[in-house]
Write an enzyme that holds these catalytic residues in place. Structure first.
Site, PDB file in Angstrom:
ATOM      1  N   TYR A 148       0.840  -1.200   0.000  1.00  0.00           N
ATOM      2  CA  TYR A 148       0.000   0.000   0.000  1.00  0.00           C
ATOM      3  C   TYR A 148       0.874   1.247   0.000  1.00  0.00           C
ATOM      4  O   TYR A 148       0.652   2.180  -0.767  1.00  0.00           O
ATOM      5  CB  TYR A 148      -0.921  -0.013   1.219  1.00  0.00           C
ATOM      6  CG  TYR A 148      -1.789   1.216   1.334  1.00  0.00           C
ATOM      7  CD1 TYR A 148      -2.966   1.322   0.599  1.00  0.00           C
ATOM      8  CD2 TYR A 148      -1.439   2.269   2.170  1.00  0.00           C
ATOM      9  CE1 TYR A 148      -3.765   2.456   0.689  1.00  0.00           C
ATOM     10  CE2 TYR A 148      -2.226   3.401   2.267  1.00  0.00           C
ATOM     11  CZ  TYR A 148      -3.395   3.490   1.533  1.00  0.00           C
ATOM     12  OH  TYR A 148      -4.170   4.617   1.632  1.00  0.00           O
ATOM     13  N   LYS A 152       1.250   4.265  -2.878  1.00  0.00           N
ATOM     14  CA  LYS A 152       1.023   5.690  -2.663  1.00  0.00           C
ATOM     15  C   LYS A 152       2.268   6.515  -2.999  1.00  0.00           C
ATOM     16  O   LYS A 152       2.157   7.671  -3.398  1.00  0.00           O
ATOM     17  CB  LYS A 152       0.548   5.937  -1.239  1.00  0.00           C
ATOM     18  CG  LYS A 152      -0.821   5.315  -0.950  1.00  0.00           C
ATOM     19  CD  LYS A 152      -1.874   5.777  -1.962  1.00  0.00           C
ATOM     20  CE  LYS A 152      -3.250   5.213  -1.676  1.00  0.00           C
ATOM     21  NZ  LYS A 152      -4.271   5.672  -2.653  1.00  0.00           N
TER      22      LYS A 152
END
Length: 255
Positions: A148, A152
């Site tokens: 994750y 990002k």
């Protein structure tokens, strides 16, 4: 009438953002993989609301969805808000390769594909904008959120590059960087990352929706940190040596 097209619009930050912009008189387009939830939101908002089911990992679907919304809005698109995202918490090796890849497919490829699909219609707008959902996790790699966090960082880099490259089209590209937000994406995890336990979940989806609306009123920043504590962290990161940032993250993420 200004128009905004929102991915991940059936829940969480996307839904809160759709409500805020609709309340302020915008025409809103709702995109999400959950068609039943989309129908419920459409019924709630009523006029000036359009929806379509979309899997952002499918480029053909992205192109068709953007074209259909732009046609309904007079051939142009004013704002694209890439809010769709997924999160899998856990020790890196305990998550399957498929789970890691799915995170990257939705969060990175989905954002990239929507940008590509939207470009022809953004170019028809008087003041076109793209707003991406990045994260506080793009400031320093976060243990137990490795893929994750990586996704990002990719969104952050894409945002920086396109904001410069698309100047020739008159398009601003920005991203929001909130820490953990009180949504189902965080609250329904089967594994609680230590960093979540230590930092807490203090932002609501409405807080991020407000930041999205405020950013699009003319905020000049490429990266917009959300929430006072994280804004302070961003300032500290600029003056602290990297080893101090790493030490802080190590403490926050300690099992």
């Amino acid at each position: 009438m200004d128009s905004i097209l929102i991915t991940g619009a059936a829940s969480g930050i996307g839904l809160a953002t759709a409500r805020r912009f609709h309340t302020n008189g915008w025409r809103v387009g709702l995109l999400d993989v959950n068609e039943g939830a989309l129908q419920a939101v459409h019924a709630e908002l009523g006029e000036r609301c359009w929806y379509r089911r979309l899997d952002v990992t499918d480029m053909g679907q992205c192109e068709a969805a953007v074209a259909a919304f732009a046609e309904s809005a007079g051939g142009r698109l004013d704002v694209l808000f890439n809010s769709a995202g997924v999160l899998r918490m856990g020790h890196f090796e305990d998550l399957s390769a498929e789970q890691h890849r799915f995170t990257l497919d939705v969060n990175v490829a989905g954002t990239l594909q929507m940008c590509l699909a939207a470009l022809p219609y953004l170019k028809q707008s008087r003041s076109p904008r793209v707003l991406n959902m990045s994260s506080a996790s793009a400031l320093y790699g976060v243990p137990h959120l490795a893929s994750y966090s990586a996704s990002k960082f990719a969104v952050r880099g894409l945002t920086e590059a396109l904001d410069l490259e698309w100047r020739r089209h008159g398009i601003r590209v920005q991203d929001l960087m909130p820490p953990f937000v009180n949504t189902g994406m965080v609250n329904k995890q089967t594994f609680e990352a230590p960093v979540v336990r230590r930092m807490g979940v203090k932002l609501s989806a409405d807080d991020v929706a407000r930041a999205a609306f405020d950013t699009l009123q003319g905020d000049p920043r490429v990266h917009v940190p959300v929430g006072l504590p994280f804004r302070f962290t961003v300032l500290l990161e600029k003056v602290m040596p990297q080893r101090a940032t790493r030490a802080l993250m190590a403490w926050l993420s300690r099992d």
